[in-house]
Design an enzyme around this catalytic site. Structure first.
Site, PDB file in Angstrom:
ATOM      1  N   GLN A  24       0.827  -1.210   0.000  1.00 45.88           N
ATOM      2  CA  GLN A  24       0.000   0.000   0.000  1.00 45.88           C
ATOM      3  C   GLN A  24       0.859   1.257   0.000  1.00 45.88           C
ATOM      4  OE1 GLN A  24      -2.950   0.102   3.067  1.00 45.88           O
ATOM      5  NE2 GLN A  24      -3.930   1.956   2.311  1.00 45.88           N
ATOM      6  N   CYS A  30      -6.974   0.254   1.185  1.00 45.80           N
ATOM      7  CA  CYS A  30      -6.580  -1.087   1.627  1.00 45.80           C
ATOM      8  C   CYS A  30      -7.656  -2.107   1.282  1.00 45.80           C
ATOM      9  CB  CYS A  30      -6.261  -1.096   3.114  1.00 45.80           C
ATOM     10  SG  CYS A  30      -7.635  -0.595   4.166  1.00 45.80           S
ATOM     11  N   HIS A 187      -5.326 -10.997   9.084  1.00 46.17           N
ATOM     12  CA  HIS A 187      -4.668 -11.538   7.893  1.00 46.17           C
ATOM     13  C   HIS A 187      -5.721 -12.269   7.055  1.00 46.17           C
ATOM     14  CE1 HIS A 187      -1.563 -13.329   5.449  1.00 46.17           C
ATOM     15  NE2 HIS A 187      -1.814 -14.546   5.875  1.00 46.17           N
ATOM     16  N   ASN A 211      -3.192 -20.324   4.024  1.00 49.88           N
ATOM     17  CA  ASN A 211      -2.479 -19.091   4.340  1.00 49.88           C
ATOM     18  C   ASN A 211      -1.703 -18.671   3.088  1.00 49.88           C
ATOM     19  OD1 ASN A 211      -0.753 -17.063   5.207  1.00 49.88           O
ATOM     20  ND2 ASN A 211      -0.202 -18.081   7.129  1.00 49.88           N
ATOM     21  N   TRP A 213       0.690 -16.889   2.635  1.00 48.92           N
ATOM     22  CA  TRP A 213       2.141 -16.829   2.824  1.00 48.92           C
ATOM     23  C   TRP A 213       2.822 -18.109   2.319  1.00 48.92           C
ATOM     24  CZ3 TRP A 213       2.508 -14.812   8.578  1.00 48.92           C
ATOM     25  CH2 TRP A 213       2.206 -13.436   8.590  1.00 48.92           C
TER      26      TRP A 213
END
Length: 511
Positions: A24, A30, A187, A211, A213
């Site tokens: 961002q 956002c 998250h 997830n 990630w």
């Protein structure tokens, strides 16, 4: 050119489009960036919004194009490569890799769609997800969820819906903080599977979570190496634990899931956004209309003297859900173009809707009907968001849907979408249905040179003939239009013959 101003060797996408490409900047969007991050988890959908066959090298012309859903049609938005910078650094969204620019250009295209970068300040992730997919979104709080939430999620997975979940935070300090059980607060996770397994003589409901990630996983019951897996059928274990590495994907018992996660977002997709291998797809009905001051802007039920003047839409539910006596429907009321209208001082209207049992075949109910009859169901509240959506379970029958602004005399254009498990009928045709009918009929007329009607032409026809401002042609309105169309074709033939006769006469005189 771009490469000379910001970067010597720019790339559109480097190593695939991932969540780390979305950092961002100084714009309060956002909500949009969270939707873009979710989009990167769905490769086919991403490639529709962000076509990958473009870059800064082959045939580069200084422009890029993106596709967004807007009010029931897909729009191609083209932008040049000029991006807001301060001392050669991007001001708004950017990639962690300073040679990669797909996310910054996507943000610019979305800003163009909505009128300006400024118009993107503040919003809902679900709003952007709908513009990326053409779907209808729902949000559930796990601590206050309907009793059939597991079934809702199971059917959503079967229909290829996009599902996300998250854990609330109480302060910015908690953002992306890891709990002792391996979950991350604040998250965005995605839900990728829902299953039931036999465990010690009873059924256990499981949910599969990812997830983005690619690591950091739940370490409680039913996690990758937990002992629960040793007591179920080996084939089931092999099927569900196809990859037990630390890949960011894990199973949880549904009760543990509800206890740990706070919000679930479902984006229900239409057939044109789904691959052919998705067997169960939502049926979709569409209505369009306007709230016009002094005509159809009647306000909510509090204003009984004008409420009845609001647009009214008929809906017929004929087929209950499979194995059920009730019909599941999602009703979504969307107000059009409100971000773009901000520069004119017009912001989101406060909107909602009510659904009534329709007692007869009248086209429009008067004041007394609403004075003496309560609604069957309605939106939970009136809110100043782009869209209000609710899921209902209703008996088969005829219904009347009334969309309204909270205050009377407030003007706006709107779109209503109704998602149902089985086909829901209506007694009117939309612009797309009209296009299909007319193209089939007129293509058979040999005396008419015909290349096909566009959807915009059909919208114009409906605007001309739509007496009650429902955004569709009711049966009586369609009959009037059909009679006019037959007269127009006859007139066209006469004019055509007259022109040919005149031409032949002129030629004979000349000769």
């Amino acid at each position: 050119y771009f490469s000379e101003k910001i970067c010597k060797d720019p790339k559109f996408i480097t190593g695939g489009a991932t969540r780390t490409d979305i950092c961002q900047g100084q714009l309060g969007d956002c909500w949009l960036l969270a939707a873009i991050a979710s989009l990167t988890l769905h490769e086919d959908t991403l490639k529709r919004v962000v076509p990958h066959d473009q870059d800064f090298d082959r045939g580069y012309a200084g422009i890029f194009h993106f596709q967004f859903w807007q009010h029931n049609k897909w729009m191609d938005v083209v932008v040049d490569d000029r991006l807001p910078c301060v001392r050669s650094n991007l001001v708004f969204v950017h990639s962690a890799d300073n040679t990669e620019f797909w996310s910054a250009l996507l943000e610019k295209a979305y800003a163009k769609l909505n009128g300006s970068y400024e118009s993107l300040k503040g919003g809902s992730t679900m709003e952007a997800m709908e513009d990326f997919t053409g779907g209808v979104c729902e949000m559930y709080e796990t601590k206050n969820a309907p009793t059939n939430l597991f079934l809702i999620l199971k059917k959503a997975v079967e229909r290829g819906s996009m599902l996300g979940c998250s854990i609330d935070i109480t302060s910015s300090a908690e953002s992306e903080a890891q709990t002792t059980t391996g979950l991350v607060k604040g998250h965005a996770y995605s839900i990728t599977g829902v299953e039931e397994v036999n465990y010690r003589g009873s059924k256990v409901q499981l949910i599969h979570v990812r997830n983005p990630w690619g690591q950091v996983e739940w370490n409680g019951p039913w996690s990758d190496n937990s002992r629960e897996w040793n007591t179920i059928d080996s084939s089931e274990k092999t099927r569900l634990l196809h990859n037990s590495l630390d890949d960011g994907e894990f199973w949880m018992e549904f009760g543990d899931f509800k206890a740990n996660y706070d919000k679930i977002e479902i984006c229900n997709l239409t057939a044109d956004s789904l691959s052919d291998d998705v067997r169960k797809k939502w049926e979709v009905n569409l209505f369009e209309g306007n709230w016009i001051r002094g005509s159809t802007a009647g306000g909510c039920r509090n204003y009984i003297d004008t409420f009845w003047t609001n647009p009214q839409f008929k809906l017929r539910l004929d087929h209950p859900d499979d194995g059920d006596k009730l019909c599941s429907v999602i009703v979504a009321l969307l107000q059009k173009n409100r971000r773009r209208l901000r520069k004119e001082g017009l912001d989101m209207e406060t909107i909602g809707f009510a659904i009534y049992e329709a007692p007869d075949d009248q086209d429009h109910q008067g004041k007394d009907f609403f004075r003496y009859n309560g609604s069957k169901v309605r939106s939970r509240s009136y809110v100043n968001m782009r869209e209000v959506s609710e899921r209902f379970r209703l008996p088969p029958g005829n219904y009347l849907l009334v969309p309204t602004t909270f205050q009377p005399h407030h003007e706006a254009d709107f779109l209503i979408r109704i998602f149902s498990e089985n086909k829901a009928g209506d007694k009117a045709i939309s612009a797309r249905e009209l296009q299909h009918v007319l193209n089939n009929v007129l293509s058979r007329r040999k005396e008419v040179k015909f290349d096909g009607l566009t959807l915009n032409t059909c919208h114009s026809i409906i605007n001309l003939m739509d007496v009650d401002n429902t955004g569709m042609l009711e049966f009586e309105e369609f009959k009037v239009f059909w009679e006019k169309l037959k007269k127009w074709i006859v007139s066209y033939r006469l004019i055509h013959l007259l022109i040919i006769s005149t031409f032949e006469l002129d030629c004979s005189v000349f000769l």
